[in-house]
Every structure is written in structure tokens, then in C-alpha cells.
Scaffold this active site. Structure first.
Site, PDB file in Angstrom:
ATOM      1  N   GLY A  13       0.830  -1.200   0.000  1.00 24.81           N
ATOM      2  CA  GLY A  13       0.000   0.000   0.000  1.00 24.81           C
ATOM      3  C   GLY A  13       0.862   1.247   0.000  1.00 24.81           C
ATOM      4  N   HIS A  14       1.947   1.205  -0.781  1.00 22.61           N
ATOM      5  CA  HIS A  14       2.818   2.373  -0.902  1.00 22.61           C
ATOM      6  C   HIS A  14       3.730   2.205  -2.115  1.00 22.61           C
ATOM      7  CE1 HIS A  14       5.294  -0.408   1.680  1.00 22.61           C
ATOM      8  NE2 HIS A  14       6.166  -0.104   0.742  1.00 22.61           N
ATOM      9  N   ALA A  15       4.445   3.281  -2.426  1.00 22.52           N
ATOM     10  CA  ALA A  15       5.476   3.247  -3.468  1.00 22.52           C
ATOM     11  C   ALA A  15       6.764   3.789  -2.858  1.00 22.52           C
ATOM     12  CB  ALA A  15       5.060   4.111  -4.653  1.00 22.52           C
ATOM     13  N   ARG A  66       2.715  -0.795  -4.840  1.00 23.61           N
ATOM     14  CA  ARG A  66       2.541  -2.249  -4.682  1.00 23.61           C
ATOM     15  C   ARG A  66       1.600  -2.587  -3.532  1.00 23.61           C
ATOM     16  NH1 ARG A  66       7.704  -2.194  -2.968  1.00 23.61           N
ATOM     17  NH2 ARG A  66       7.776  -0.549  -4.508  1.00 23.61           N
TER      18      ARG A  66
END
Ligand code: TYD
Length: 138
Positions: free
Chosen positions: A54-56, A101
Site C-alpha cells: 500500500g505504498h510506493a 505495490r
């Protein structure tokens, strides 16, 4: 610099040394990896139904390996999306920088090994999807 799209995120087949007593996979800087290792971590004891990621990352590259069990990784470059299932200890998903992702569908007892190009840096994370789209110029 590698293009920051999902098409540059590939599943690599890692070297496997096999004998009747089992297998070894060894990853050497400059030989087996698309970047040099600065950190290794692993995620385990994941409760059923939980999601991670839940981040890049702005700069970080990673190689993600299901050393035990299986899980899915959905990659998003702000334009296209794809989902990769990892279920073998000798496959590694290379995630270039600038990719959102989500990790899901962890099997019971799954262990997610992450080989990372940089040490931990909280300021390298983008945790807001709208901010991610802005970062990608979308
Ligand atoms: P995070 O990267 O958000 O986990 P995931 O992508 O697996 O969902 O990290 C979760 C927490 O752990 C967060 O508070 C930061 C901390 N952390 C470190 O301190 N060092 C590290 O190397 C990593 C990967 C996370």
C-alpha cells in the site's frame, strides 16, 4: 536509470544449487542481482486475509521472494497494473523505483523475503495514492 513502469518489473529465475539433501539459492552483489544489496528484511506471521504494502518508493528497488508459501503482488505505475503470484523460493520479483505495490493472498506460514537497494528511509515512501499519481505526473 531503469524506466519506472510495471513492464520493467520482471520475475527473475534465481540460481539454484540442487543436491539430494535439498536446494541452496545464493545472491551475490553484481552477479545475481540488478542492484547492490543494502538491506534485507522478511515479513512473516501474516494473519489470514491481511494485506501489506500500500505504498510506493521514490528511489528504492527491491527483489521480493516467497521463500516459503505464496502470495500475490499487484504492481501499479499510475497507468497500468499487473498482478504477479509468487510461489517458488527460486523466483524473485524485481520492483523498480516508483511503483505502487499491494501484497495480498498470503498462504498460511508464508514468508516474504525482501532484498533492498537502500537502507530504511521513511522519507523514501509515498503512502498516499493521490500523491503517488502526482509524483508520476498523472
Ligand atoms: P512497511 O514498509 O509499511 O511494511 P509493508 O510494506 O510490509 O506493509 O513497514 C511497516 C513498519 O515497519 C513501518 O512502521 C516502518 C517499519 N520498518 C522499519 O523500521 N524498517 C524497515 O526496514 C522496514 C521495511 C519497515
Amino acid at each position: 536509470m531503469i524506466d519506472s513502469t510495471i513492464y520493467n518489473c520482471n520475475v527473475l529465475t534465481l540460481p539454484k544449487i540442487h543436491n539430494r539433501a535439498g536446494n541452496i539459492t545464493a545472491l551475490n552483489n553484481s552477479v545475481d542481482l540488478p542492484f547492490d544489496i543494502n538491506r534485507v528484511y522478511y515479513i512473516y506471521d501474516i494473519p489470514g486475509g491481511e494485506m501489506r504494502g500500500g505504498h510506493a518508493h521514490k528511489e528504492l528497488q527491491q527483489l521480493i521472494i516467497a521463500v516459503s508459501g505464496s502470495f500475490d503482488i499487484t504492481l501499479d505505475d499510475g497507468h497500468n497494473r499487473k498482478t504477479v503470484s509468487l510461489n517458488r523460493s527460486y523466483y524473485g520479483l524485481h520492483i523498480v523505483s516508483g511503483i505502487w505495490r499491494d501484497l495480498s493472498n498470503f498462504s498460511s506460514g508464508a514468508i516474504c523475503l525482501v532484498i533492498a537497494s537502500h537502507r530504511y528511509d521513511a522519507s523514501d515512501y509515498i503512502r498516499d495514492y493521490q500523491e503517488f499519481l502526482k509524483h508520476k505526473g498523472r
